[in-house]
Design a protein around this motif. Sequence first.
Motif, mmCIF file in Angstrom:
data_model
loop_
_atom_site.group_PDB
_atom_site.id
_atom_site.type_symbol
_atom_site.label_atom_id
_atom_site.label_comp_id
_atom_site.label_asym_id
_atom_site.label_seq_id
_atom_site.Cartn_x
_atom_site.Cartn_y
_atom_site.Cartn_z
ATOM 1 N N SER A 103 6.716 4.382 -8.846
ATOM 2 C CA SER A 103 8.593 4.908 -9.010
ATOM 3 C C SER A 103 8.797 6.141 -7.465
ATOM 4 O O SER A 103 7.917 6.597 -6.895
ATOM 5 C CB SER A 103 8.467 5.918 -9.877
ATOM 6 O OG SER A 103 9.585 5.847 -10.535
ATOM 7 N N PRO A 104 10.459 5.485 -7.040
ATOM 8 C CA PRO A 104 11.522 4.961 -8.065
ATOM 9 C C PRO A 104 11.377 3.402 -7.492
ATOM 10 O O PRO A 104 12.440 2.368 -7.764
ATOM 11 C CB PRO A 104 12.680 5.803 -7.589
ATOM 12 C CG PRO A 104 11.875 6.387 -6.327
ATOM 13 C CD PRO A 104 10.203 6.395 -6.211
ATOM 14 N N TRP A 105 10.108 2.711 -6.240
ATOM 15 C CA TRP A 105 11.069 1.894 -5.419
ATOM 16 C C TRP A 105 9.985 0.487 -5.964
ATOM 17 O O TRP A 105 10.868 -0.548 -5.814
ATOM 18 C CB TRP A 105 9.747 2.216 -3.953
ATOM 19 C CG TRP A 105 10.654 3.436 -3.024
ATOM 20 C CD1 TRP A 105 12.427 3.250 -3.081
ATOM 21 C CD2 TRP A 105 10.059 4.779 -2.814
ATOM 22 N NE1 TRP A 105 12.268 4.778 -2.584
ATOM 23 C CE2 TRP A 105 11.321 5.726 -2.394
ATOM 24 C CE3 TRP A 105 8.717 5.035 -3.244
ATOM 25 C CZ2 TRP A 105 10.581 6.592 -1.923
ATOM 26 C CZ3 TRP A 105 8.427 6.127 -2.568
ATOM 27 C CH2 TRP A 105 9.442 7.319 -1.767
ATOM 28 N N TYR A 106 8.830 0.335 -6.525
ATOM 29 C CA TYR A 106 8.667 -0.792 -7.082
ATOM 30 C C TYR A 106 8.281 -2.356 -6.026
ATOM 31 O O TYR A 106 8.550 -3.004 -6.095
ATOM 32 C CB TYR A 106 8.835 -0.581 -8.712
ATOM 33 C CG TYR A 106 9.083 0.638 -9.283
ATOM 34 C CD1 TYR A 106 7.281 0.316 -9.769
ATOM 35 C CD2 TYR A 106 10.388 0.745 -10.001
ATOM 36 C CE1 TYR A 106 7.157 1.026 -10.732
ATOM 37 C CE2 TYR A 106 9.783 2.201 -10.977
ATOM 38 C CZ TYR A 106 8.698 2.229 -11.248
ATOM 39 O OH TYR A 106 8.614 2.902 -12.053
ATOM 40 N N LYS A 125 1.006 -1.311 -0.080
ATOM 41 C CA LYS A 125 0.071 -0.245 0.037
ATOM 42 C C LYS A 125 0.860 1.170 0.279
ATOM 43 O O LYS A 125 1.816 1.348 0.400
ATOM 44 C CB LYS A 125 -0.944 0.014 1.170
ATOM 45 C CG LYS A 125 -2.170 -0.892 1.417
ATOM 46 C CD LYS A 125 -2.579 -0.735 2.337
ATOM 47 C CE LYS A 125 -4.145 -1.688 2.707
ATOM 48 N NZ LYS A 125 -5.117 -1.560 1.691
ATOM 49 N N TRP A 126 0.309 2.438 -1.022
ATOM 50 C CA TRP A 126 1.057 3.556 -0.402
ATOM 51 C C TRP A 126 -0.188 4.486 0.149
ATOM 52 O O TRP A 126 -1.174 4.476 0.063
ATOM 53 C CB TRP A 126 1.149 3.713 -2.095
ATOM 54 C CG TRP A 126 1.565 5.489 -1.428
ATOM 55 C CD1 TRP A 126 0.457 6.311 -2.100
ATOM 56 C CD2 TRP A 126 2.376 6.439 -1.746
ATOM 57 N NE1 TRP A 126 1.323 7.483 -2.058
ATOM 58 C CE2 TRP A 126 2.013 7.433 -1.860
ATOM 59 C CE3 TRP A 126 3.870 6.562 -1.102
ATOM 60 C CZ2 TRP A 126 2.605 8.736 -1.937
ATOM 61 C CZ3 TRP A 126 4.396 6.919 -1.047
ATOM 62 C CH2 TRP A 126 4.359 8.586 -1.058
ATOM 63 N N SER A 127 0.332 5.949 0.863
ATOM 64 C CA SER A 127 -0.629 6.543 1.947
ATOM 65 C C SER A 127 -0.121 7.597 1.784
ATOM 66 O O SER A 127 1.315 8.026 1.818
ATOM 67 C CB SER A 127 -1.327 6.019 3.203
ATOM 68 O OG SER A 127 0.200 5.344 4.120
ATOM 69 N N MET A 128 -0.797 9.000 2.025
ATOM 70 C CA MET A 128 -0.921 9.958 1.746
ATOM 71 C C MET A 128 -1.351 10.931 2.559
ATOM 72 O O MET A 128 -3.102 10.372 2.320
ATOM 73 C CB MET A 128 -0.184 10.472 1.180
ATOM 74 C CG MET A 128 0.428 12.455 1.241
ATOM 75 S SD MET A 128 1.593 12.331 1.425
ATOM 76 C CE MET A 128 2.181 14.395 1.303
ATOM 77 N N TYR A 129 -1.687 11.435 3.662
ATOM 78 C CA TYR A 129 -2.330 11.647 4.864
ATOM 79 C C TYR A 129 -1.686 13.389 5.197
ATOM 80 O O TYR A 129 -0.710 13.419 5.930
ATOM 81 C CB TYR A 129 -2.567 11.284 5.887
ATOM 82 C CG TYR A 129 -3.211 10.065 5.758
ATOM 83 C CD1 TYR A 129 -4.773 9.619 5.095
ATOM 84 C CD2 TYR A 129 -2.645 8.932 5.709
ATOM 85 C CE1 TYR A 129 -5.127 8.641 4.930
ATOM 86 C CE2 TYR A 129 -3.276 7.396 5.598
ATOM 87 C CZ TYR A 129 -3.983 7.182 5.418
ATOM 88 O OH TYR A 129 -4.512 6.272 4.481
ATOM 89 N N TYR A 130 -2.417 14.471 4.377
ATOM 90 C CA TYR A 130 -2.446 16.229 6.203
ATOM 91 C C TYR A 130 -3.194 16.487 6.938
ATOM 92 O O TYR A 130 -4.099 16.264 6.925
ATOM 93 C CB TYR A 130 -2.444 17.006 4.345
ATOM 94 C CG TYR A 130 -2.327 16.898 3.673
ATOM 95 C CD1 TYR A 130 -0.840 16.839 2.678
ATOM 96 C CD2 TYR A 130 -3.459 16.066 1.960
ATOM 97 C CE1 TYR A 130 -0.944 16.329 0.995
ATOM 98 C CE2 TYR A 130 -3.166 16.158 0.991
ATOM 99 C CZ TYR A 130 -1.360 15.944 0.934
ATOM 100 O OH TYR A 130 -0.738 15.450 -0.873
#
Length: 135
Positions: A75-78, A26-31
């Motif tokens: 990207s860039p970790w895949y 998973k990838w997450s982005m929170y503010y």
Amino acid sequence: PEKNRYSWPVHEGHDYSRVLPKNSDKWSMYYLQDLSDGWYAVINQNKKIGFGLIWDKNIFKYLWFWGCYNYKNISPWYGRAYTIAMEPFTSLPYPVDTDTLYTIPAGESISTELKAIVIAGKTSIQGITAEGEVI
């Protein structure tokens, strides 16, 4: 937008104050906003060691919190990164909210401090004072 605002730390049954497992893909982005204090801590509860950061929440009103949990489609970790980052910021990113832009008038300056501390021998804390004392 208001429709994308959630309560911290639990949303849709998941406690986002806990780091996701390594195999989550998973990838997450929170503010995070409306912070009561300018600090955070990340603690490894098994090893009783952690990191804390303190900042002036009157300048840095937001905490950007992102995580890459071996997510294969970024990207860039895949799929080769298991990491989180928590970054104090003055504003929300464009195009999320242009009204939060922090400006410093021409010819003026500001001064502030960030304090990083090691947290040892604890599995959780209640806070960190401006002086760096763990509560």
